[in-house]
Scaffold this motif. Structure first.
Motif, PDB file in Angstrom:
ATOM      1  N   LYS A 175     -22.399   3.792 -14.972  1.00 48.67           N
ATOM      2  CA  LYS A 175     -21.654   2.836 -14.152  1.00 48.67           C
ATOM      3  C   LYS A 175     -21.984   3.082 -12.688  1.00 48.67           C
ATOM      4  CE  LYS A 175     -17.751   2.479 -17.366  1.00 48.67           C
ATOM      5  NZ  LYS A 175     -16.280   2.673 -17.528  1.00 48.67           N
ATOM      6  N   ASP A 176     -22.264   1.997 -11.983  1.00 46.23           N
ATOM      7  CA  ASP A 176     -22.583   2.090 -10.553  1.00 46.23           C
ATOM      8  C   ASP A 176     -21.425   1.504  -9.755  1.00 46.23           C
ATOM      9  OD1 ASP A 176     -23.539   1.985  -7.991  1.00 46.23           O
ATOM     10  OD2 ASP A 176     -25.491   1.148  -8.518  1.00 46.23           O
ATOM     11  N   HIS A 177     -20.521   2.390  -9.313  1.00 49.50           N
ATOM     12  CA  HIS A 177     -19.404   1.952  -8.490  1.00 49.50           C
ATOM     13  C   HIS A 177     -19.696   2.141  -7.003  1.00 49.50           C
ATOM     14  CE1 HIS A 177     -16.878   1.226 -11.912  1.00 49.50           C
ATOM     15  NE2 HIS A 177     -16.956   2.473 -12.322  1.00 49.50           N
ATOM     16  N   ALA A 179     -22.713   0.508  -5.602  1.00 48.74           N
ATOM     17  CA  ALA A 179     -23.145  -0.857  -5.306  1.00 48.74           C
ATOM     18  C   ALA A 179     -22.015  -1.854  -5.513  1.00 48.74           C
ATOM     19  CB  ALA A 179     -24.346  -1.224  -6.182  1.00 48.74           C
ATOM     20  N   VAL A 180     -21.185  -1.583  -6.517  1.00 47.69           N
ATOM     21  CA  VAL A 180     -20.049  -2.474  -6.826  1.00 47.69           C
ATOM     22  C   VAL A 180     -18.779  -1.619  -6.850  1.00 47.69           C
ATOM     23  CG1 VAL A 180     -19.104  -4.189  -8.410  1.00 47.69           C
ATOM     24  CG2 VAL A 180     -21.598  -3.894  -8.232  1.00 47.69           C
ATOM     25  N   PRO A 181     -18.152  -1.384  -5.690  1.00 49.76           N
ATOM     26  CA  PRO A 181     -16.937  -0.556  -5.660  1.00 49.76           C
ATOM     27  C   PRO A 181     -15.802  -1.189  -6.458  1.00 49.76           C
ATOM     28  CG  PRO A 181     -17.836  -0.882  -3.447  1.00 49.76           C
ATOM     29  CD  PRO A 181     -18.547  -1.827  -4.352  1.00 49.76           C
ATOM     30  N   LYS A 182     -14.867  -0.354  -6.906  1.00 53.46           N
ATOM     31  CA  LYS A 182     -13.678  -0.871  -7.574  1.00 53.46           C
ATOM     32  C   LYS A 182     -12.769  -1.553  -6.550  1.00 53.46           C
ATOM     33  CE  LYS A 182     -13.415   2.403 -11.430  1.00 53.46           C
ATOM     34  NZ  LYS A 182     -12.532   3.359 -12.162  1.00 53.46           N
ATOM     35  N   GLN A 187     -15.694   4.549  -4.959  1.00 52.94           N
ATOM     36  CA  GLN A 187     -17.157   4.512  -5.057  1.00 52.94           C
ATOM     37  C   GLN A 187     -17.667   5.799  -5.696  1.00 52.94           C
ATOM     38  OE1 GLN A 187     -18.008   3.409  -0.752  1.00 52.94           O
ATOM     39  NE2 GLN A 187     -19.504   2.112  -1.797  1.00 52.94           N
TER      40      GLN A 187
END
Length: 234
Positions: A175-177, A179-182, A187
């Protein structure tokens, strides 16, 4: 309702309310059983999601654990026992991961720190049950945190490449948080690999500033805004 309205004017009201409820939960054992149940249920249903929404995971984790012990005491006791039994093995596995990754980081000139990051008991129980498990098997898995000095997020991806170069990643567990934060500004990079001995290891990779936000959420930004010259932090 009053709390939410006040929080809309000043987020510090919500942060203070969460801290106050944490203090109450820590002393809940002195209350009658029926009151313990009522307060723990309200905490789990309203204030834990609020802490998650604000990204204050340092409060969320402890509140969840305290609610777990009150609302599901049998399951909490089993989880605690299993955690004590399996903790030494997880620690050895995490240390082996750190020992193998350290020279790769030095060669890449990345001054990252690798530490064990044990999964919280209630988080392991809930995630396992959501996946159809018994609620205990995630306590077997080691988890490590790689903290990269503040700088370019590209260093986090470089560390990810080193990790995947050393051990085979588990498909579907990345999971890439960054580039795409919650929604709560969290992050981090998450991956699971088959580490030393072929055992699964969860790896989290983030910078120091990302870690501060991951732990303290909106409170980290409030603290930054209170510093002189930081009025634009929010």
């Amino acid at each position: 309702r009053k709390m939410i309205v006040a929080g809309g004017r000043d987020l510090r009201v919500l942060v203070s309310k969460l801290a106050d409820r944490l203090h109450n939960m820590r002393t809940l054992r002195y209350q009658p059983a029926h009151k313990q149940q009522r307060i723990a249920r309200a905490t789990q249903d309203v204030l834990v999601p609020l802490a998650d929404r604000l990204g204050i995971h340092v409060l969320k984790r402890e509140l969840e654990g305290l609610c777990f012990a009150v609302l599901q005491p049998a399951e909490a006791e089993v989880a605690a026992r299993l955690d004590r039994e399996r903790r030494p093995h997880r620690a050895r596995l995490a240390a082996a991961v750190a020992a193998e990754l350290a020279p790769e980081l030095r060669a890449a000139r990345i001054g990252a720190r690798v530490t064990e990051r044990p999964r919280h008991l209630y988080s392991a129980y809930r995630t396992s049950r959501e996946r159809g498990g018994s609620g205990a098997e995630l306590l077997d898995a080691a988890r490590v945190l790689v903290l990269v000095p503040d700088g370019s997020p590209a260093d986090c991806y470089a560390v990810l490449g080193l990790v995947h170069g050393l051990w085979r990643p588990v498909p579907g567990r990345f999971k890439d948080h960054i580039a795409v934060p919650k929604f709560n500004l969290y992050q981090s990079l998450h991956t699971t690999v088959l580490g030393p001995g072929g055992e699964p290891v969860d790896v989290l990779i983030r910078t120091d500033s990302m870690h501060r936000v991951a732990e303290h959420g909106v409170a980290a930004h409030l603290q930054a805004a209170d510093r002189p010259g930081a009025l634009g932090a929010l």
